[in-house]
Every structure is written in structure tokens, then in C-alpha cells.
Scaffold this active site. Sequence first.
Site, PDB file in Angstrom:
ATOM      1  N   SER A  27      64.054  58.338  70.144  1.00 41.71           N
ATOM      2  CA  SER A  27      64.986  58.074  69.052  1.00 41.71           C
ATOM      3  C   SER A  27      66.343  57.655  69.591  1.00 41.71           C
ATOM      4  O   SER A  27      66.761  58.091  70.675  1.00 41.71           O
ATOM      5  CB  SER A  27      65.144  59.337  68.197  1.00 41.71           C
ATOM      6  OG  SER A  27      66.231  59.228  67.300  1.00 41.71           O
ATOM      7  N   TYR A  60      67.054  67.954  66.858  1.00 39.75           N
ATOM      8  CA  TYR A  60      66.099  66.844  66.819  1.00 39.75           C
ATOM      9  C   TYR A  60      66.308  65.927  68.018  1.00 39.75           C
ATOM     10  O   TYR A  60      65.360  65.573  68.740  1.00 39.75           O
ATOM     11  CB  TYR A  60      66.262  66.058  65.518  1.00 39.75           C
ATOM     12  CG  TYR A  60      65.502  64.754  65.498  1.00 39.75           C
ATOM     13  CD1 TYR A  60      64.110  64.742  65.404  1.00 39.75           C
ATOM     14  CD2 TYR A  60      66.162  63.528  65.589  1.00 39.75           C
ATOM     15  CE1 TYR A  60      63.401  63.542  65.402  1.00 39.75           C
ATOM     16  CE2 TYR A  60      65.473  62.340  65.582  1.00 39.75           C
ATOM     17  CZ  TYR A  60      64.091  62.352  65.486  1.00 39.75           C
ATOM     18  OH  TYR A  60      63.390  61.171  65.495  1.00 39.75           O
TER      19      TYR A  60
END
Length: 361
Positions: free
Chosen positions: A137, A162
Site C-alpha cells: 500500500s 494498517y
Amino acid sequence: MPHKASDSQTTPVLVTGAAGFIGFHIARRLLETGTPVVGIDNINSYYDPRLKQARLAVLEGKEGFRFQKLDLADRDATAELFATLRPRQVVHMAAQAGVRYSLSNPHAYADSNLLGFLNVLEGCRHCGAEHLLYASSSSVYGANAALPFRVGDNVDHPLSLYAATKKANELMAHTYSHLYGLPTTGLRFFTVYGPWGRPDMAIFLFTDAILHGRPIDVFNNGAMRRDFTYIDDVTEAVLRLIDKPAAPNPAWNAEAPDPATSLAPYRIYNIGNSEPVGLLDLIDVVEAACGRKAVRNFLPMQAGDVKATYADVAALKQAVDFAPRTPVDEGVRRFVTWYSDIYLRQIAPNNEMCGDSSPAL
């Protein structure tokens, strides 16, 4: 050239998270090339499972697709899947997504993004997989403010759990590439959007709110920029990379290490549009596609967010002669058409969305 099935290819590609947004599109494109796919997903309720079931219904209507409901955190079940299937190529898109959700549900990220990924690595190791592509990501860039983000940048300062789990995935992958010669390719996705997208993402939530006369939340008073990347471009990049297993970089220098390559078969790529769009400009584009104005609720910055993302995709371009290129106004128009024609009419006709209502950027 993008992936094409060969006459000799009888072993399916394993796509994890096949009921998810990106995994669904990758599985569908593979099937369209004649490549058999085994898709797995745990169909969790992070967002409306009806959307996940609708994606699966599309895939199950195509020849060559098989689905197995499976939680990758289940070590024994995952090991059995890999031992039975023995995939040559694995596209790992399954993960617990969302930055803000990680603030209140941290254990979900440890179970899915850490334990689940470890089980995938072990499965690839023991079955002799030839290539593992996995979702990282843009959030790994964290506190790094030097734009554009380059794959060789330092990413040691994540701003959310995350992001930390995605950075951990890259480290875990490198270890397996080094120890066992497993070719691994990490894909740092930049704000992916498009038809069949996630209901917690900003473009989806903005569209839904505007068309139903509800205000939209605009964080950091709109002073944010994102590298919005259309799903078809993401899928094209993945299909071009799937047949290009990561290889050792013979020029890698341990005294000046390149974080995106290694003496092991390990690579990292940015997958982004390389054209950051301001949040207020994005809202203008969504308004134009919807034919209505939004009521804007300006709010402060949210914990875990970053002010801007911007992908340098030179490494991707060099590797596969491709870079994302869909203009955001075109991509948003396609999304709004899907939302109106398919989502509202077939999937959620009563407009009963479930999940976090704060837009994920």
C-alpha cells in the site's frame, strides 16, 4: 505484454481476496485470458457482504473459476489448500483493509495481514510456487513528505497499524525470498477506485451521499491530495507482472542498499496514476458525474491519515512498459454509471450500506 494463457497452462492461478475489489478484477481479467483461477475469500463483514457475493456471482458465471471460502488465518486449512492445489502463481490480495478501522479493531489486522500472510508465504514455500505477487500500500510511506514517493524511499515511519502491517508484509516477503528463493513482488497501490469498488472509499461514499441528498465529510478542510488510480490500470499492471517473477538485482549494494530490490528475487513497485488530485477538485469531479452539488461538512484531519500521496512509477514502466493513465474524470464517470445501473438496482436497492461511513482516502 500482458499475461496470456498458454496451451500448457492447466494449473490455476490462486487469487486470494477474490470477492474483494482488486482481487475480483484481477480474477476476472485472468479468466478472460483463458487462465483458470481458484479464488478464496472469507467474505467478512467489514463492508456489505452483498457486494462481495455479487462479485463472486460474476466470477462464477465464467468458465475456469472455482471458489473456496477460507480464512487465511486458519493455518491448517491454508496449508491443505496449497498442498492440494500446488499453484505456480499466487496473487495475494486478501487483507483487512482500511486505515481508520485499524484504530478501533487492531487485532483484525494482526490476524489477516500478518498471520494470514505468513500462512501464504509458508504455502508458497512448501508447494514450490514460482511467483507470489502481493498487495502492499502507498500508506507505507507514512511520515515521508518527499514527493513523489519512490520505491527506493525510506518507509520506516508508518502512521497507522494498517500501514505497519503492509510494511511488515514487505519485510516478511524479503525474508522468504532470501531464505528459500521464493520470487516475491510487492505492489504498493495508490487509492484504487472504480466499478465494484469498496463502499468505505471516498468516491463511493461521496457518490452515495450526493445522489441521496446527504452531506459529505471533507477531512482536513479539503487540504489533501491523493493519487487516485483506476482499477483497470491496476489490473493491467498486475497481469503484466504476473509472468515476470522477481529476480535478484546483481547491482544491489549492501553498503548502499536499495529497499525496492535485493540480491534475493524480490521487487517492490508503485502502482499509481502519478497525477495527484486535490480533495476539493475530486469532489467537483464527482458532482459533475452525478449532476448534483454536494453539501460539504468540513472536518479536521483524522488520525492515521496523510496529507498527500504521489506515485513515482518509473520502476514499473521500466519493468513492463506500462504505467496507469486513466484520467480521474473518466474513471469517476465510469464508477457513477456502475453505481447507478448495477449497485443501486441489483445489489443494494434499498440503499442500506453497512460499514464505516468515514471516507477512506
